[in-house]
Design a protein around this motif. Sequence first.
Motif, PDB file in Angstrom:
ATOM      1  N   LEU A   1       0.849  -1.270   0.105  1.00 32.71           N
ATOM      2  CA  LEU A   1       0.130   0.057   0.151  1.00 32.71           C
ATOM      3  C   LEU A   1       0.770   1.179   0.051  1.00 32.71           C
ATOM      4  O   LEU A   1       2.032   1.326   0.291  1.00 32.71           O
ATOM      5  CB  LEU A   1      -0.838   0.016   1.402  1.00 32.71           C
ATOM      6  N   PRO A   2       0.239   2.439  -0.296  1.00 38.24           N
ATOM      7  CA  PRO A   2       1.036   3.619  -0.105  1.00 38.24           C
ATOM      8  C   PRO A   2       1.810   4.008   1.100  1.00 38.24           C
ATOM      9  O   PRO A   2       1.079   3.533   2.153  1.00 38.24           O
ATOM     10  CB  PRO A   2       0.148   4.542  -0.526  1.00 38.24           C
ATOM     11  N   ARG A   3       2.871   4.578   1.175  1.00 41.70           N
ATOM     12  CA  ARG A   3       3.464   4.767   2.369  1.00 41.70           C
ATOM     13  C   ARG A   3       3.077   5.964   2.733  1.00 41.70           C
ATOM     14  O   ARG A   3       2.757   7.056   2.230  1.00 41.70           O
ATOM     15  CB  ARG A   3       4.968   5.228   2.021  1.00 41.70           C
ATOM     16  N   LEU A   4       2.618   6.055   4.195  1.00 42.41           N
ATOM     17  CA  LEU A   4       1.779   7.242   4.623  1.00 42.41           C
ATOM     18  C   LEU A   4       2.541   7.623   6.127  1.00 42.41           C
ATOM     19  O   LEU A   4       3.448   6.995   6.622  1.00 42.41           O
ATOM     20  CB  LEU A   4       0.262   6.852   5.287  1.00 42.41           C
ATOM     21  N   ARG A   5       2.248   8.921   6.500  1.00 40.91           N
ATOM     22  CA  ARG A   5       3.045   9.378   7.682  1.00 40.91           C
ATOM     23  C   ARG A   5       2.176   9.243   8.787  1.00 40.91           C
ATOM     24  O   ARG A   5       0.746   9.516   8.946  1.00 40.91           O
ATOM     25  CB  ARG A   5       3.335  10.975   7.281  1.00 40.91           C
ATOM     26  N   ASP A   6       2.455   8.795   9.947  1.00 40.68           N
ATOM     27  CA  ASP A   6       1.701   8.640  11.180  1.00 40.68           C
ATOM     28  C   ASP A   6       1.883  10.034  11.779  1.00 40.68           C
ATOM     29  O   ASP A   6       2.883  10.838  11.774  1.00 40.68           O
ATOM     30  CB  ASP A   6       2.469   7.534  11.929  1.00 40.68           C
ATOM     31  N   VAL A   7       0.795  10.383  12.795  1.00 35.07           N
ATOM     32  CA  VAL A   7       0.913  11.328  13.473  1.00 35.07           C
ATOM     33  C   VAL A   7       1.493  11.105  14.884  1.00 35.07           C
ATOM     34  O   VAL A   7       0.719  10.441  15.757  1.00 35.07           O
ATOM     35  CB  VAL A   7      -0.518  12.149  13.659  1.00 35.07           C
ATOM     36  N   ASP A   8       2.826  11.507  15.083  1.00 36.93           N
ATOM     37  CA  ASP A   8       3.335  11.221  16.525  1.00 36.93           C
ATOM     38  C   ASP A   8       4.005  12.697  16.839  1.00 36.93           C
ATOM     39  O   ASP A   8       3.668  12.689  18.176  1.00 36.93           O
ATOM     40  CB  ASP A   8       4.706  10.341  16.066  1.00 36.93           C
ATOM     41  N   THR A   9       4.585  13.473  15.966  1.00 35.27           N
ATOM     42  CA  THR A   9       4.889  14.749  16.561  1.00 35.27           C
ATOM     43  C   THR A   9       4.291  15.753  15.946  1.00 35.27           C
ATOM     44  O   THR A   9       3.380  15.613  15.208  1.00 35.27           O
ATOM     45  CB  THR A   9       6.276  14.833  16.098  1.00 35.27           C
ATOM     46  N   ALA A  10       4.433  17.014  16.483  1.00 37.42           N
ATOM     47  CA  ALA A  10       3.844  18.220  16.085  1.00 37.42           C
ATOM     48  C   ALA A  10       4.097  18.534  14.533  1.00 37.42           C
ATOM     49  O   ALA A  10       3.194  18.791  13.739  1.00 37.42           O
ATOM     50  CB  ALA A  10       4.454  19.406  16.996  1.00 37.42           C
ATOM     51  N   ALA A  11       5.377  18.165  14.053  1.00 40.92           N
ATOM     52  CA  ALA A  11       5.657  18.344  12.701  1.00 40.92           C
ATOM     53  C   ALA A  11       4.758  17.345  11.842  1.00 40.92           C
ATOM     54  O   ALA A  11       4.142  17.563  10.626  1.00 40.92           O
ATOM     55  CB  ALA A  11       7.092  18.159  12.203  1.00 40.92           C
ATOM     56  N   ASP A  12       4.620  15.992  12.358  1.00 36.57           N
ATOM     57  CA  ASP A  12       3.802  15.284  11.573  1.00 36.57           C
ATOM     58  C   ASP A  12       2.194  15.554  11.656  1.00 36.57           C
ATOM     59  O   ASP A  12       1.582  15.539  10.441  1.00 36.57           O
ATOM     60  CB  ASP A  12       3.704  13.621  12.582  1.00 36.57           C
ATOM     61  N   ALA A  13       1.795  16.191  12.774  1.00 34.91           N
ATOM     62  CA  ALA A  13       0.444  16.785  12.715  1.00 34.91           C
ATOM     63  C   ALA A  13       0.207  17.780  11.849  1.00 34.91           C
ATOM     64  O   ALA A  13      -0.891  17.824  11.067  1.00 34.91           O
ATOM     65  CB  ALA A  13       0.406  17.353  14.265  1.00 34.91           C
ATOM     66  N   ALA A  14       1.301  18.411  11.735  1.00 33.07           N
ATOM     67  CA  ALA A  14       1.071  19.719  10.556  1.00 33.07           C
ATOM     68  C   ALA A  14       1.207  19.027   9.144  1.00 33.07           C
ATOM     69  O   ALA A  14       0.068  19.467   8.419  1.00 33.07           O
ATOM     70  CB  ALA A  14       2.154  20.798  10.729  1.00 33.07           C
ATOM     71  N   GLU A  15       1.902  18.272   8.724  1.00 33.65           N
ATOM     72  CA  GLU A  15       1.974  17.831   7.668  1.00 33.65           C
ATOM     73  C   GLU A  15       0.714  17.039   7.193  1.00 33.65           C
ATOM     74  O   GLU A  15       0.211  17.222   6.143  1.00 33.65           O
ATOM     75  CB  GLU A  15       3.205  16.862   7.239  1.00 33.65           C
ATOM     76  N   VAL A  16       0.105  16.040   8.010  1.00 30.18           N
ATOM     77  CA  VAL A  16      -1.066  15.362   7.870  1.00 30.18           C
ATOM     78  C   VAL A  16      -2.253  16.121   7.636  1.00 30.18           C
ATOM     79  O   VAL A  16      -3.069  15.787   6.993  1.00 30.18           O
ATOM     80  CB  VAL A  16      -1.220  14.191   8.993  1.00 30.18           C
ATOM     81  N   ALA A  17      -2.387  17.204   8.675  1.00 30.31           N
ATOM     82  CA  ALA A  17      -3.525  18.070   8.597  1.00 30.31           C
ATOM     83  C   ALA A  17      -3.466  18.832   7.080  1.00 30.31           C
ATOM     84  O   ALA A  17      -4.499  19.186   6.550  1.00 30.31           O
ATOM     85  CB  ALA A  17      -3.420  19.250   9.652  1.00 30.31           C
ATOM     86  N   ALA A  18      -2.352  19.071   6.632  1.00 30.03           N
ATOM     87  CA  ALA A  18      -2.374  19.876   5.213  1.00 30.03           C
ATOM     88  C   ALA A  18      -2.702  18.825   3.967  1.00 30.03           C
ATOM     89  O   ALA A  18      -3.220  19.233   3.147  1.00 30.03           O
ATOM     90  CB  ALA A  18      -1.025  20.208   4.994  1.00 30.03           C
ATOM     91  N   LEU A  19      -2.574  17.460   4.391  1.00 24.61           N
ATOM     92  CA  LEU A  19      -2.656  16.531   3.284  1.00 24.61           C
ATOM     93  C   LEU A  19      -4.275  16.217   3.350  1.00 24.61           C
ATOM     94  O   LEU A  19      -4.817  15.945   2.245  1.00 24.61           O
ATOM     95  CB  LEU A  19      -2.121  15.291   3.759  1.00 24.61           C
ATOM     96  N   ALA A  20      -4.974  16.387   4.205  1.00 23.95           N
ATOM     97  CA  ALA A  20      -6.367  16.055   4.510  1.00 23.95           C
ATOM     98  C   ALA A  20      -7.203  17.317   5.088  1.00 23.95           C
ATOM     99  O   ALA A  20      -7.478  17.233   6.310  1.00 23.95           O
ATOM    100  CB  ALA A  20      -6.657  14.804   5.095  1.00 23.95           C
ATOM    101  N   PRO A  21      -7.056  18.484   4.510  1.00 22.10           N
ATOM    102  CA  PRO A  21      -7.539  19.793   5.245  1.00 22.10           C
ATOM    103  C   PRO A  21      -9.036  19.937   5.495  1.00 22.10           C
ATOM    104  O   PRO A  21      -9.364  20.933   6.213  1.00 22.10           O
ATOM    105  CB  PRO A  21      -7.132  20.935   3.945  1.00 22.10           C
ATOM    106  N   HIS A  22      -9.822  19.193   5.087  1.00 23.71           N
ATOM    107  CA  HIS A  22     -11.344  19.029   5.193  1.00 23.71           C
ATOM    108  C   HIS A  22     -11.829  18.027   6.374  1.00 23.71           C
ATOM    109  O   HIS A  22     -12.869  18.125   6.672  1.00 23.71           O
ATOM    110  CB  HIS A  22     -12.084  18.907   3.938  1.00 23.71           C
TER     111      HIS A  22
END
Length: 209
Positions: free
Chosen positions: A170-191
């Motif tokens: 499956l595609p490689r995804l980023r887990d939300v572990d750190t604040a930097a992770d949270a910012a990137e994942v939020a940008a990937l799924a903004p809605h």
Amino acid sequence: MTSLLVIAKEPVAGRVKTRLTPPFTAHEAAALAEAALADTLAAVAATPADRHVLVLDGAPGPWLPPGFDVVPQSGGRLDERIAAAFAACPGPALLIGMDTPQVTPGLLAPALRFDTCEAWFGPAEDGGFWALGLAEPDPELLLGVPMSRPETGEVQYGRLRAAGLRTALLPRLRDVDTAADAAEVAALAPHGRFATCHRRLTTALAAAR
């Protein structure tokens, strides 16, 4: 009978997403965890499967949509808890965690088909994995895999290959572990709920400075 499982913790302050503190407080980290879990469960609920299962450490809350079987996590290490979740499945199963709120039914649906493979593996950016699917769930494929380490995904994928399983990626995804992770994942799924919660909290943090 095909099962789609989410393994998760109840989003209680101080017990979840502790690596988000700081910059977030324990209660803010729990709010982000709840939003991530809600987004994940919504994506799972919208993915056709014979069973939708929440393997939960804790108690269900208002974030749980209808249509899920809720089963308690077993005790022990994470590898043992994941193995027990698979052991309770009577047929093919796909298991994901609560740390990838950017997941979609479009990502999950193909991994519920085992006509051309016997396993599915979703690698994570941090070296772990966000999804594991098995046509014939076998707890022995998981027991003893070191969890939450940079080599976790490599070891787990190696177990599948060593067992001779035809494994699809499956595609490689980023887990939300750190604040930097949270910012990137939020940008990937903004809605999603997670992104909405993240915007609210980061706006409040900026205003407080």
